[in-house]
Design a protein around this motif. Structure first.
Motif, PDB file in Angstrom:
ATOM      1  N   CYS A  67      -2.633   2.285   0.756  1.00  0.00           N
ATOM      2  CA  CYS A  67      -1.724   3.321   1.262  1.00  0.00           C
ATOM      3  C   CYS A  67      -1.551   3.292   2.775  1.00  0.00           C
ATOM      4  N   CYS A  68      -2.484   2.692   3.501  1.00  0.00           N
ATOM      5  CA  CYS A  68      -2.318   2.616   4.952  1.00  0.00           C
ATOM      6  C   CYS A  68      -2.819   1.268   5.446  1.00  0.00           C
ATOM      7  N   ARG A  69      -2.098   0.685   6.358  1.00  0.00           N
ATOM      8  CA  ARG A  69      -2.484  -0.632   6.875  1.00  0.00           C
ATOM      9  C   ARG A  69      -2.111  -0.748   8.342  1.00  0.00           C
ATOM     10  N   ARG A  70      -2.880  -1.586   9.043  1.00  0.00           N
ATOM     11  CA  ARG A  70      -2.663  -1.865  10.461  1.00  0.00           C
ATOM     12  C   ARG A  70      -2.313  -3.337  10.593  1.00  0.00           C
ATOM     13  N   ILE A  71      -1.197  -3.617  11.232  1.00  0.00           N
ATOM     14  CA  ILE A  71      -0.681  -4.983  11.332  1.00  0.00           C
ATOM     15  C   ILE A  71      -0.588  -5.383  12.799  1.00  0.00           C
ATOM     16  N   LEU A  91       2.086   3.808   6.824  1.00  0.00           N
ATOM     17  CA  LEU A  91       1.448   4.776   5.934  1.00  0.00           C
ATOM     18  C   LEU A  91       2.403   5.073   4.778  1.00  0.00           C
ATOM     19  N   GLU A  92       1.980   4.756   3.572  1.00  0.00           N
ATOM     20  CA  GLU A  92       2.820   4.968   2.393  1.00  0.00           C
ATOM     21  C   GLU A  92       2.293   6.184   1.616  1.00  0.00           C
ATOM     22  N   LEU A  93       2.970   7.313   1.790  1.00  0.00           N
ATOM     23  CA  LEU A  93       2.492   8.573   1.211  1.00  0.00           C
ATOM     24  C   LEU A  93       2.461   8.547  -0.310  1.00  0.00           C
ATOM     25  N   LYS A  94       3.350   7.777  -0.928  1.00  0.00           N
ATOM     26  CA  LYS A  94       3.411   7.714  -2.387  1.00  0.00           C
ATOM     27  C   LYS A  94       2.165   7.044  -2.990  1.00  0.00           C
ATOM     28  N   LYS A  95       1.399   6.325  -2.163  1.00  0.00           N
ATOM     29  CA  LYS A  95       0.225   5.611  -2.668  1.00  0.00           C
ATOM     30  C   LYS A  95      -1.081   6.372  -2.445  1.00  0.00           C
ATOM     31  N   LEU A  96      -0.988   7.583  -1.954  1.00  0.00           N
ATOM     32  CA  LEU A  96      -2.214   8.331  -1.691  1.00  0.00           C
ATOM     33  C   LEU A  96      -3.056   8.456  -2.961  1.00  0.00           C
ATOM     34  N   PRO A  97      -4.340   8.156  -2.880  1.00  0.00           N
ATOM     35  CA  PRO A  97      -5.207   8.251  -4.065  1.00  0.00           C
ATOM     36  C   PRO A  97      -5.573   9.707  -4.359  1.00  0.00           C
ATOM     37  N   GLN A  98      -6.240   9.924  -5.468  1.00  0.00           N
ATOM     38  CA  GLN A  98      -6.728  11.256  -5.798  1.00  0.00           C
ATOM     39  C   GLN A  98      -7.701  11.725  -4.714  1.00  0.00           C
ATOM     40  N   LYS A  99      -7.744  13.018  -4.507  1.00  0.00           N
ATOM     41  CA  LYS A  99      -8.606  13.564  -3.467  1.00  0.00           C
ATOM     42  C   LYS A  99     -10.067  13.257  -3.737  1.00  0.00           C
ATOM     43  N   MET A 100     -10.759  12.908  -2.646  1.00  0.00           N
ATOM     44  CA  MET A 100     -12.185  12.614  -2.733  1.00  0.00           C
ATOM     45  C   MET A 100     -12.905  13.342  -1.598  1.00  0.00           C
ATOM     46  N   GLN A 101     -14.195  13.447  -1.701  1.00  0.00           N
ATOM     47  CA  GLN A 101     -14.968  14.045  -0.624  1.00  0.00           C
ATOM     48  C   GLN A 101     -15.145  13.035   0.506  1.00  0.00           C
ATOM     49  N   ASP A 102     -15.272  13.573   1.724  1.00  0.00           N
ATOM     50  CA  ASP A 102     -15.517  12.730   2.911  1.00  0.00           C
ATOM     51  C   ASP A 102     -14.444  11.647   3.060  1.00  0.00           C
ATOM     52  N   GLU A 103     -13.196  12.030   2.992  1.00  0.00           N
ATOM     53  CA  GLU A 103     -12.102  11.066   3.143  1.00  0.00           C
ATOM     54  C   GLU A 103     -11.943  10.671   4.610  1.00  0.00           C
ATOM     55  N   GLU A 104     -11.402   9.468   4.835  1.00  0.00           N
ATOM     56  CA  GLU A 104     -11.115   9.011   6.190  1.00  0.00           C
ATOM     57  C   GLU A 104     -10.119   9.960   6.846  1.00  0.00           C
TER      58      GLU A 104
END
Length: 230
Positions: A67-71, A91-104
Motif C-alpha cells: 500500500c505504500c512505497r518509496r521510489i 500511497l494507495e489507500l485502496k490497499k490498506l490492510p485490516q487494522k492492527m495494533q502498533d501500526e506504522e
C-alpha cells in the motif's frame, strides 16, 4: 508544497479518480520542482532534496498488495542508491490492510487521509499526536470555509438587492421622463425643445419619442382590428 527547515521540498497530491500516465505526470512535476530551485548563476550544490507524495484513492500498482512505497534512483545491478535528491512516495489507500495494533505511522496517516466520516477522523486523531493536530487544523479550515460561504451568500444577497433597487429606480425615472415627453409631444413641441426643457440629451428624448410613436401605432392597429372584427 511543504518546505522543511533543511530545505527539502515536499509536493503532495491527492487523486481520487484513476489517472492515465500518472507516472509521467509525477516525474514531470518532480522534475520541475527540482530544477526550479536554481536561478541563473546558482551552483548545483545549492540543490536540495525534492519529494513527490502521491496519495491515491485507486490502485496504481496492480501486481501486488503493497500500500505504500518509496521510489528513488538506484543502480539496477547492485541496488545501491544513486542519489537521495529526488524521491517519489506513492500511497494507495485502496490497499490498506485490516487494522492492527502498533501500526506504522505512515499507515496511520493513510487511514486518516482515507477517512470518510467525522467519526473516522476523530478516531484517527486519537492514535497520534500529529494526526490530532492535523485534525484540529482540518476542523478550523472547515469552519472558515463555512464562514466564507455564509459571507459570500450575504454579499450576494446585498448585491442582488442593490442591483434590483437601482434597476427599479432607473425604470421609474425613465417612466417619468417618458410621460413628460409624451405630454410635450402632444403639445406639438419638437425634440430639441423638449430636451432643453427636461435637461436631457436629444438622443434620449428621440428614443423615448420613437417608443411613444410605436405604442401609439400599435394601439391604433389593435383598435382598427377590433372595429373590423365587429
Amino acid at each position: 508544497m511543504v518546505l522543511l527547515q533543511n530545505g527539502t521540498q515536499i509536493d503532495m497530491e491527492m487523486q481520487v479518480a484513476y489517472f492515465d500516465y500518472w507516472n509521467a505526470r509525477v516525474l514531470f512535476y518532480l522534475g520541475k520542482t527540482f530544477t526550479g530551485q536554481l536561478k541563473k548563476g546558482d551552483s548545483y550544490e545549492e540543490l536540495k532534496k525534492c519529494v513527490h507524495v502521491s496519495i491515491l484513492d485507486f490502485i496504481h500498482f496492480t501486481d501486488d498488495d503493497v500500500c505504500c512505497r518509496r521510489i528513488s534512483f538506484c543502480d539496477e545491478k547492485t541496488g545501491k542508491k544513486y542519489t537521495d535528491l529526488m524521491e517519489i512516495q506513492i500511497l494507495e489507500l485502496k490497499k490498506l490492510p485490516q487494522k492492527m495494533q502498533d501500526e506504522e505511522e505512515i499507515i496511520l496517516w493513510m487511514r486518516f487521509f482515507g477517512g470518510k466520516s467525522r467519526e473516522e477522523f476523530e478516531d484517527m486523531a486519537k492514535t497520534n499526536e500529529y494526526i490530532g493536530i492535523a485534525y484540529e487544523e482540518l476542523q478550523k479550515l472547515s469552519a472558515d470555509e463555512l464562514k466564507r460561504l455564509d459571507y459570500e451568500a450575504r454579499e450576494k444577497a446585498v448585491r442582488d438587492y442593490n442591483s434590483q433597487m437601482r434597476s427599479a429606480l432607473r425604470r421609474g425615472a425613465r417612466g417619468k421622463l417618458k410621460e413628460q415627453t409624451r405630454k410635450k409631444l402632444e403639445k406639438g413641441m419638437n425634440i430639441d425643445a423638449i430636451a432643453e426643457i427636461l435637461e436631457e440629451d436629444t438622443d434620449t428624448i428621440q428614443e423615448l419619442a420613437d417608443e411613444i410613436e410605436k405604442e401609439k401605432t400599435s394601439s391604433q392597429k389593435k383598435t382598427g382590428e377590433g372595429i373590423s372584427g365587429e
